[in-house]
Design a protein around this motif. Structure first.
Motif: not given
Length: 130
Positions: A1-13
């Motif tokens: 779950m952490d990896d997904y949230l981290e990736q989503i944040l990076h992609l949005i940024e």
């Protein structure tokens, strides 16, 4: 779950949005697995996921994702103090970041700040560690 949230944040940024195909590519996993996790994260109130439209973080999701990124950056910063090669740091941080507690992370951050402000102490520790 952490990896997904981290990736989503990076992609949005980076792009302003996060799509399942981009998350899949960045994590090296199937789009079906990503879609399943996005549905789970949506059910838990951490993302808003609309099929074919993309995913955004909720306020709770953004808070958790930022904490994950901070944890990753703190561990990386600490290990870089000891001139460890980047590949080793990457693999070690990927393993450690999912298991380190907030109190331990606070200690690591304090140590990093102390060592950065005291080059002589850092040099002595570097010499002892190899």
């Amino acid at each position: 779950m952490d990896d997904y949230l981290e990736q989503i944040l990076h992609l949005i940024e980076e792009k302003g949005y996060a799509r399942a195909v981009d998350i899949s590519k960045n994590l090296g996993i199937s789009q079906a697995s990503v879609t399943n996790m996005l549905q789970r994260l949506h059910a838990e109130g951490l993302v808003n996921h609309e099929k074919y439209r993309g995913t955004i973080l909720t306020e709770d999701g953004r808070r958790i994702a930022r904490a994950i990124v901070e944890r990753h950056e703190t561990l990386t910063r600490f290990l870089r103090l000891f001139n460890i090669d980047e590949e080793t740091i990457y693999h070690d941080v990927e393993g450690m970041e999912h298991h380190v507690s907030r109190p331990t992370l606070d200690v690591i951050r304090a140590l990093a700040e102390t060592l950065e402000s005291d080059p002589e102490l850092l040099d002595r520790i570097r010499k002892k560690s190899g």
